[in-house]
Design a protein around this motif. Structure first.
Motif, PDB file in Angstrom:
ATOM      1  N   UNK A 201       0.805  -1.216   0.000  1.00 14.96           N
ATOM      2  CA  UNK A 201       0.000   0.000   0.000  1.00 14.96           C
ATOM      3  C   UNK A 201       0.836   1.262   0.000  1.00 14.96           C
ATOM      4  N   UNK A 202       2.153   1.099   0.034  1.00 14.49           N
ATOM      5  CA  UNK A 202       3.044   2.252   0.080  1.00 14.49           C
ATOM      6  C   UNK A 202       3.525   2.677  -1.299  1.00 14.49           C
ATOM      7  N   UNK A 203       3.920   3.938  -1.392  1.00  9.37           N
ATOM      8  CA  UNK A 203       4.424   4.493  -2.656  1.00  9.37           C
ATOM      9  C   UNK A 203       5.841   4.988  -2.436  1.00  9.37           C
ATOM     10  N   UNK A 204       6.808   4.344  -3.044  1.00  9.40           N
ATOM     11  CA  UNK A 204       8.208   4.688  -2.847  1.00  9.40           C
ATOM     12  C   UNK A 204       8.490   6.145  -3.193  1.00  9.40           C
ATOM     13  N   UNK A 205       7.947   6.628  -4.298  1.00 10.18           N
ATOM     14  CA  UNK A 205       8.235   8.006  -4.698  1.00 10.18           C
ATOM     15  C   UNK A 205       7.724   9.006  -3.662  1.00 10.18           C
ATOM     16  N   UNK A 206       6.595   8.689  -3.033  1.00  9.44           N
ATOM     17  CA  UNK A 206       6.065   9.569  -1.992  1.00  9.44           C
ATOM     18  C   UNK A 206       6.994   9.591  -0.779  1.00  9.44           C
ATOM     19  N   UNK A 207       7.563   8.444  -0.444  1.00  8.35           N
ATOM     20  CA  UNK A 207       8.511   8.350   0.663  1.00  8.35           C
ATOM     21  C   UNK A 207       9.764   9.174   0.364  1.00  8.35           C
ATOM     22  N   UNK A 208      10.278   9.037  -0.847  1.00  6.58           N
ATOM     23  CA  UNK A 208      11.473   9.778  -1.235  1.00  6.58           C
ATOM     24  C   UNK A 208      11.200  11.277  -1.263  1.00  6.58           C
ATOM     25  N   UNK A 209      10.017  11.659  -1.747  1.00  4.20           N
ATOM     26  CA  UNK A 209       9.635  13.066  -1.766  1.00  4.20           C
ATOM     27  C   UNK A 209       9.547  13.617  -0.337  1.00  4.20           C
ATOM     28  N   UNK A 210       8.937  12.833   0.566  1.00  7.43           N
ATOM     29  CA  UNK A 210       8.831  13.251   1.955  1.00  7.43           C
ATOM     30  C   UNK A 210      10.188  13.387   2.618  1.00  7.43           C
ATOM     31  N   UNK A 211      11.091  12.480   2.285  1.00 10.52           N
ATOM     32  CA  UNK A 211      12.447  12.552   2.828  1.00 10.52           C
ATOM     33  C   UNK A 211      13.157  13.805   2.331  1.00 10.52           C
ATOM     34  N   UNK A 212      12.983  14.112   1.055  1.00 12.96           N
ATOM     35  CA  UNK A 212      13.593  15.327   0.501  1.00 12.96           C
ATOM     36  C   UNK A 212      13.024  16.578   1.168  1.00 12.96           C
ATOM     37  N   UNK A 213      11.712  16.567   1.454  1.00 12.03           N
ATOM     38  CA  UNK A 213      11.107  17.700   2.167  1.00 12.03           C
ATOM     39  C   UNK A 213      11.752  17.885   3.537  1.00 12.03           C
ATOM     40  N   UNK A 215      14.791  16.854   4.539  1.00 17.15           N
ATOM     41  CA  UNK A 215      16.167  17.326   4.356  1.00 17.15           C
ATOM     42  C   UNK A 215      16.174  18.819   4.038  1.00 17.15           C
ATOM     43  N   UNK A 216      15.270  19.238   3.172  1.00 11.89           N
ATOM     44  CA  UNK A 216      15.188  20.652   2.786  1.00 11.89           C
ATOM     45  C   UNK A 216      14.764  21.529   3.958  1.00 11.89           C
ATOM     46  N   UNK A 217      13.826  21.042   4.774  1.00 15.39           N
ATOM     47  CA  UNK A 217      13.361  21.819   5.921  1.00 15.39           C
ATOM     48  C   UNK A 217      14.495  22.056   6.919  1.00 15.39           C
ATOM     49  N   UNK A 218      15.319  21.051   7.127  1.00 18.31           N
ATOM     50  CA  UNK A 218      16.479  21.228   8.007  1.00 18.31           C
ATOM     51  C   UNK A 218      17.403  22.315   7.478  1.00 18.31           C
ATOM     52  N   UNK A 219      17.620  22.281   6.169  1.00 18.68           N
ATOM     53  CA  UNK A 219      18.513  23.267   5.554  1.00 18.68           C
ATOM     54  C   UNK A 219      17.920  24.667   5.637  1.00 18.68           C
ATOM     55  N   UNK A 220      16.628  24.780   5.325  1.00 17.03           N
ATOM     56  CA  UNK A 220      15.975  26.085   5.324  1.00 17.03           C
ATOM     57  C   UNK A 220      15.908  26.693   6.720  1.00 17.03           C
ATOM     58  N   UNK A 221      15.739  25.841   7.723  1.00 17.36           N
ATOM     59  CA  UNK A 221      15.629  26.315   9.102  1.00 17.36           C
ATOM     60  C   UNK A 221      16.979  26.301   9.819  1.00 17.36           C
ATOM     61  N   UNK A 222      18.016  25.949   9.079  1.00 22.59           N
ATOM     62  CA  UNK A 222      19.375  25.918   9.616  1.00 22.59           C
ATOM     63  C   UNK A 222      19.463  25.074  10.893  1.00 22.59           C
ATOM     64  N   UNK A 223      18.893  23.887  10.791  1.00 20.45           N
ATOM     65  CA  UNK A 223      18.861  22.976  11.928  1.00 20.45           C
ATOM     66  C   UNK A 223      19.606  21.683  11.598  1.00 20.45           C
ATOM     67  N   UNK A 224      20.378  21.199  12.524  1.00 18.73           N
ATOM     68  CA  UNK A 224      21.061  19.918  12.336  1.00 18.73           C
ATOM     69  C   UNK A 224      20.142  18.746  12.663  1.00 18.73           C
ATOM     70  N   UNK A 225      19.071  19.027  13.376  1.00 19.96           N
ATOM     71  CA  UNK A 225      18.137  17.982  13.787  1.00 19.96           C
ATOM     72  C   UNK A 225      16.787  18.167  13.091  1.00 19.96           C
TER      73      UNK A 225
END
Length: 373
Positions: A201-213, A215-225
């Motif tokens: 029932x899972x969608x790999x591309x959705x998982x990868x997209x969520x992971x990229x989001x 990673x990007x949120x950490x970068x945008x918010x300048x957070x290591x966590x």
């Protein structure tokens, strides 16, 4: 006597193999097997330590060792590790999961914030580490980020595990702002065909997209966590994709790639799902049976940790997925401490020390040793 104790992982640059594994010594501690918690960030964990928390953990470990030696239950302090189930509801139907395969005997639901807050507030000055997942997808509890933020306000280390189907840009940013220390994202295949065989029932591309989001949120918010750990359950149908998964993890920019052994309950499941490569199994597999490779002797888990289900029921261990050994209920008990020192909890520990083979779930448990490769 064979005593197995957990140890926190070293930084990611450390060798992946276990240390102090079954060293030959004389005396009651002849075989001490210390597993490496590769899913832990040492840097973040150290930030959560205080003198009172360290002293509590010391007392708990000492009481376990004395219990193992004397075969009598001795409990000092409170559990340093709290496993809390935000929900046992999930969007996927993984065939080896009691939630996914329909064998969940407990009612479905989501933990309410007052129950969670009460538990955290009682134990926050002595506990160290909060595991915010059990059965189910944590982010299906809409208050999940509030759960994290409250524990972080109390200075606790907080980790979770997700199938990452719900990380749009907004949720990813909220996750970073919550203060979450680490998150495991489960990806068990480099292609949709392989991924979907287990994550039904899972969608790999959705998982990868969520992971990229994320990673990007950490970068945008300048957070290591949160430190993002991509986890790969090694199974018979996907072990050939290990190299591709390592490359995928690097391309995504996550902080660590985890390889984990899979748990099975029946011989039929063992035949279908266990990897061909014995190095990737937590079991010894023969033509007629399977047995766990480790986890013999005294188990420290009912001293070091506890599990609180979404409805407030308390069980001794995360292997009790269906609540077979409920020791109390937070919603009716005066305090968690009363449950922790109760006759039911002590009785479970006593049985574990003296007659472990009569506890069904313990027969298939390696005490968390060697789960990660």
């Amino acid at each position: 006597m064979n005593i197995s104790l957990p140890i926190i992982a070293p930084p990611v640059t450390a060798p992946p193999s276990p240390i102090f594994s079954q060293q030959k010594k004389r005396g009651p501690f002849a075989k001490i097997d210390l597993g490496l918690g590769k899913e832990v960030s040492i840097k973040q964990l150290l930030k959560s330590l205080t003198p009172r928390r360290v002293w509590n953990a010391t007392k708990v470990i000492a009481s376990f060792l004395l219990s193992a030696l004397t075969k009598k239950t001795i409990v000092w302090g409170v559990p340093p590790i709290l496993t809390i189930e935000p929900t046992n509801v999930c969007n996927l139907r993984c065939p080896l999961c009691v939630t996914g395969n329909g064998s969940m005997a407990r009612a479905n639901g989501r933990m309410d914030f007052p129950t969670y807050q009460r538990l955290i507030d009682e134990l926050a000055d002595r506990a160290i580490y909060v595991v915010l997942f059990h059965q189910g997808e944590p982010y299906l509890n809409r208050q999940f980020n509030e759960f994290v933020a409250h524990a972080k306000q109390r200075g606790l280390y907080v980790t979770t595990s997700s199938n990452a189907h719900y990380f749009d840009a907004s949720t990813a940013a909220a996750t970073v702002r919550s203060g979450l220390d680490t998150i495991i994202i489960s990806v068990d295949g480099a292609t949709q065909e392989t991924y979907g065989k287990y994550r039904v029932g899972g969608a790999l591309e959705k998982v990868l997209e969520g992971t990229r989001h994320l990673v990007a949120a950490k970068k945008n918010l300048r957070s290591k966590t949160p430190y993002i750990y991509l986890q790969f359950l090694v199974m018979q149908h996907n072990e050939r994709e290990l190299a591709a998964m390592e490359k995928l993890a690097a391309d995504l920019g996550v902080d660590r790639f985890l390889k984990k052994t899979v748990q099975v309950e029946t011989f039929a499941e063992a035949q279908e799902w266990l990897p061909v490569n014995d190095r990737f199994r937590r079991y010894k597999l023969t033509e007629k049976n399977f047995t766990v490779k480790g986890g013999k002797g005294a188990c420290p888990r009912p001293w070091l940790t506890t599990l609180v289900n979404w409805d407030g029921s308390v069980v001794p261990c995360c292997f009790d997925k269906n609540g077979a050994h409920i020791t109390g209920d937070l919603k009716t008990a005066a305090s968690f401490a009363g449950i922790w020192k109760s006759a039911k909890y002590s009785g479970f520990r006593e049985t574990l020390l003296n007659d472990r083979q009569t506890i069904e779930m313990c027969k298939n448990c390696n005490q968390g040793i060697g789960l990660f490769l």
